[in-house]
Design a protein around this motif. Structure first.
Motif, PDB file in Angstrom:
ATOM      1  N   ASN A 172      13.659   7.447 -32.967  1.00  0.00           N
ATOM      2  CA  ASN A 172      14.496   8.337 -32.487  1.00  0.00           C
ATOM      3  C   ASN A 172      15.358   7.788 -30.943  1.00  0.00           C
ATOM      4  N   LYS A 173      15.303   6.287 -31.162  1.00  0.00           N
ATOM      5  CA  LYS A 173      16.262   5.602 -30.225  1.00  0.00           C
ATOM      6  C   LYS A 173      15.585   6.024 -28.856  1.00  0.00           C
ATOM      7  N   GLN A 174      14.436   6.154 -28.404  1.00  0.00           N
ATOM      8  CA  GLN A 174      14.232   6.489 -27.116  1.00  0.00           C
ATOM      9  C   GLN A 174      14.361   5.270 -25.959  1.00  0.00           C
ATOM     10  N   PRO A 175      14.428   5.744 -24.744  1.00  0.00           N
ATOM     11  CA  PRO A 175      14.389   4.585 -23.762  1.00  0.00           C
ATOM     12  C   PRO A 175      13.156   3.698 -23.850  1.00  0.00           C
ATOM     13  N   PRO A 176      13.326   2.458 -23.722  1.00  0.00           N
ATOM     14  CA  PRO A 176      12.068   1.227 -23.695  1.00  0.00           C
ATOM     15  C   PRO A 176      10.826   2.099 -22.606  1.00  0.00           C
ATOM     16  N   GLY A 177      11.200   2.592 -21.840  1.00  0.00           N
ATOM     17  CA  GLY A 177      10.176   3.117 -20.843  1.00  0.00           C
ATOM     18  C   GLY A 177       9.221   4.139 -21.657  1.00  0.00           C
ATOM     19  N   ARG A 178       9.874   4.853 -22.622  1.00  0.00           N
ATOM     20  CA  ARG A 178       8.752   5.757 -23.344  1.00  0.00           C
ATOM     21  C   ARG A 178       7.834   5.004 -24.006  1.00  0.00           C
ATOM     22  N   ALA A 179       8.070   3.993 -24.501  1.00  0.00           N
ATOM     23  CA  ALA A 179       7.249   2.959 -25.357  1.00  0.00           C
ATOM     24  C   ALA A 179       6.302   2.476 -24.390  1.00  0.00           C
ATOM     25  N   ILE A 180       6.652   2.020 -23.233  1.00  0.00           N
ATOM     26  CA  ILE A 180       5.870   1.388 -22.351  1.00  0.00           C
ATOM     27  C   ILE A 180       4.757   1.972 -21.706  1.00  0.00           C
ATOM     28  N   LEU A 181       5.197   3.445 -21.624  1.00  0.00           N
ATOM     29  CA  LEU A 181       4.642   4.567 -21.134  1.00  0.00           C
ATOM     30  C   LEU A 181       3.458   4.760 -21.909  1.00  0.00           C
ATOM     31  N   PHE A 182       3.734   4.995 -23.378  1.00  0.00           N
ATOM     32  CA  PHE A 182       2.804   5.426 -24.489  1.00  0.00           C
ATOM     33  C   PHE A 182       1.735   4.133 -24.419  1.00  0.00           C
ATOM     34  N   ASP A 222      13.042  15.367 -31.042  1.00  0.00           N
ATOM     35  CA  ASP A 222      13.785  14.256 -31.134  1.00  0.00           C
ATOM     36  C   ASP A 222      13.522  13.640 -29.764  1.00  0.00           C
ATOM     37  N   LYS A 223      13.215  14.376 -28.619  1.00  0.00           N
ATOM     38  CA  LYS A 223      12.846  13.792 -27.215  1.00  0.00           C
ATOM     39  C   LYS A 223      11.738  14.336 -27.194  1.00  0.00           C
ATOM     40  N   PRO A 224      10.529  13.623 -27.299  1.00  0.00           N
ATOM     41  CA  PRO A 224       9.027  13.918 -26.809  1.00  0.00           C
ATOM     42  C   PRO A 224       8.981  14.129 -25.439  1.00  0.00           C
ATOM     43  N   GLY A 225       8.215  14.978 -24.804  1.00  0.00           N
ATOM     44  CA  GLY A 225       7.870  14.846 -23.253  1.00  0.00           C
ATOM     45  C   GLY A 225       7.164  13.737 -22.939  1.00  0.00           C
ATOM     46  N   LYS A 226       7.023  13.175 -21.638  1.00  0.00           N
ATOM     47  CA  LYS A 226       6.338  12.014 -21.252  1.00  0.00           C
ATOM     48  C   LYS A 226       4.985  12.564 -21.131  1.00  0.00           C
ATOM     49  N   GLY A 227       4.539  13.891 -20.844  1.00  0.00           N
ATOM     50  CA  GLY A 227       3.202  14.145 -20.849  1.00  0.00           C
ATOM     51  C   GLY A 227       2.668  14.164 -22.158  1.00  0.00           C
ATOM     52  N   THR A 228       3.353  14.358 -23.286  1.00  0.00           N
ATOM     53  CA  THR A 228       2.824  14.428 -24.818  1.00  0.00           C
ATOM     54  C   THR A 228       2.564  12.944 -25.062  1.00  0.00           C
ATOM     55  N   LEU A 229       3.344  11.821 -24.668  1.00  0.00           N
ATOM     56  CA  LEU A 229       3.093  10.491 -24.949  1.00  0.00           C
ATOM     57  C   LEU A 229       1.875  10.120 -24.201  1.00  0.00           C
ATOM     58  N   LEU A 230       1.862  10.559 -22.875  1.00  0.00           N
ATOM     59  CA  LEU A 230       0.775  10.174 -22.006  1.00  0.00           C
ATOM     60  C   LEU A 230      -0.704  10.569 -22.416  1.00  0.00           C
ATOM     61  N   LEU A 231      -0.713  11.887 -22.895  1.00  0.00           N
ATOM     62  CA  LEU A 231      -2.072  12.193 -23.340  1.00  0.00           C
ATOM     63  C   LEU A 231      -2.237  11.877 -24.622  1.00  0.00           C
ATOM     64  N   PHE A 252      -2.689  16.439 -33.529  1.00  0.00           N
ATOM     65  CA  PHE A 252      -1.771  17.672 -33.085  1.00  0.00           C
ATOM     66  C   PHE A 252      -0.730  17.058 -31.973  1.00  0.00           C
ATOM     67  N   LEU A 253      -1.214  16.050 -31.389  1.00  0.00           N
ATOM     68  CA  LEU A 253      -0.142  15.534 -30.550  1.00  0.00           C
ATOM     69  C   LEU A 253       0.916  14.978 -31.082  1.00  0.00           C
ATOM     70  N   TYR A 254       0.479  14.133 -32.136  1.00  0.00           N
ATOM     71  CA  TYR A 254       1.698  13.512 -32.892  1.00  0.00           C
ATOM     72  C   TYR A 254       2.599  14.324 -33.547  1.00  0.00           C
ATOM     73  N   SER A 255       2.043  15.466 -34.090  1.00  0.00           N
ATOM     74  CA  SER A 255       2.683  16.593 -34.894  1.00  0.00           C
ATOM     75  C   SER A 255       3.769  17.124 -33.753  1.00  0.00           C
ATOM     76  N   LYS A 256       3.843  17.182 -32.511  1.00  0.00           N
ATOM     77  CA  LYS A 256       4.650  17.469 -31.456  1.00  0.00           C
ATOM     78  C   LYS A 256       5.490  16.527 -31.262  1.00  0.00           C
ATOM     79  N   LEU A 257       5.179  14.898 -31.341  1.00  0.00           N
ATOM     80  CA  LEU A 257       6.014  13.984 -31.317  1.00  0.00           C
ATOM     81  C   LEU A 257       6.800  14.254 -32.464  1.00  0.00           C
ATOM     82  N   HIS A 258       6.169  14.295 -33.815  1.00  0.00           N
ATOM     83  CA  HIS A 258       7.160  14.314 -34.963  1.00  0.00           C
ATOM     84  C   HIS A 258       8.372  15.277 -34.981  1.00  0.00           C
ATOM     85  N   THR A 259       8.047  16.455 -34.404  1.00  0.00           N
ATOM     86  CA  THR A 259       8.832  17.603 -34.634  1.00  0.00           C
ATOM     87  C   THR A 259       9.854  17.711 -33.704  1.00  0.00           C
TER      88      THR A 259
END
Length: 287
Positions: A256-266, A214-223, A205-212
């Protein structure tokens, strides 16, 4: 703390015996009736979207009604399985393990779950904490309410987001009916796979929010990261599933070419449960 067969089991037995000799036939009719309701709601949803929705159409199309009927179907049709005796040894070990942890909550010292982690046994302690007693009926009911039914709902939400509501409603029916009518021991018992299944559905479910987006929220990635990081501590065999979903998430973030910080957070969120476990093992001397 452990009460067999338990008040809940006796109450359900009395309820099931009320119709007398016709109990089995009545239960079969109930199963057919509830199955037809679920299928009818899915078909109604598909046909009514072509017309201008009225208040009645919006009510029958509502996810709340559809998911409530699904939850009720699973809960009612699984009721006879709650009163059965031990279905496998793992089920009994989980109940005894939960009772032991209530006295000594040091997992891997007082209780060793072998391939099952602390998150597979600790939730059963909730039964005692809310005033209930541990037995097969209460353990299976808790598994239905906290794992099985939420897993179906989360899977539906994920399919609806990834595809469409009509697609989700049709494809959730087989999962619902299978879950409601399965009668072989390894599924109707309270087992560790049910928690892994629920976490997998939550991750989907959380991945579906990420998939749909282009700019996933930090809260979604964290959870999402924490959810995937917890999966090895429910069932060791769930680890490959968590790794595959994590790789897809990293691929999505990179695409989606997100900032490296998003990957590090995840990645940090994925490692957080293991870091906490390592700290506990060091303090408890349980390495």
């Amino acid at each position: 703390m452990i009460d067999y067969p338990g008040k809940l089991c006796l109450w359900i037995c009395q309820l099931l015996q009320l119709p007398g000799r016709n109990a089995q036939h009545l239960w079969q009719i109930t199963a057919i009736f509830m199955t037809l309701i679920v299928i009818s709601l899915a078909l109604y949803s598909f046909s009514s979207r072509k017309n201008t929705p009225s208040k009645m159409a919006r009510f029958f199309n509502s996810d709340f009604l559809f998911l409530s009927i699904i939850a009720l179907t699973v809960l009612v049709l699984r009721m006879p399985t709650l009163v059965l005796f031990e279905q496998n040894v793992d089920e009994s070990q989980r109940i005894v393990g939960a009772a032991t942890l209530l006295h000594d909550p040091r997992f891997w010292i007082s209780v060793d779950g072998t391939t099952s982690g602390p998150l597979a046994i600790l939730p059963l302690c909730i039964i005692h904490l809310i005033g209930g007693t541990l037995n097969y009926a209460t353990a299976r009911l808790l598994a239905l309410l906290l794992c099985v039914i939420p897993a179906i709902i989360l899977t539906y939400r994920a399919l609806a987001r990834l595809f469409s509501i009509d697609f989700a409603r049709f494809f959730i029916i087989p999962l619902t009916l299978f879950t409601a009518t399965a009668n072989y021991p390894d599924f109707i018992s309270c087992n560790t796979e049910q928690i892994s299944m629920c976490l997998t559905a939550l991750a989907l479910f959380l991945y579906s929010k990420l998939h749909t987006t282009d700019k996933p929220g930090k809260g979604t990635l964290l959870l999402l990261g924490i959810t995937l990081g917890c999966m090895p501590y429910t069932k060791l065999q769930a680890t490959p599933i968590a790794i595959v979903i994590a790789l897809f998430c990293l691929w999505k973030v990179a695409r989606n070419k997100q900032p490296p910080g998003r990957a590090i957070l995840f990645i940090s969120a994925c490692l957080l449960p293991t870091i906490i476990t390592s700290i506990y093992l060091s303090i408890a001397g349980a390495w």
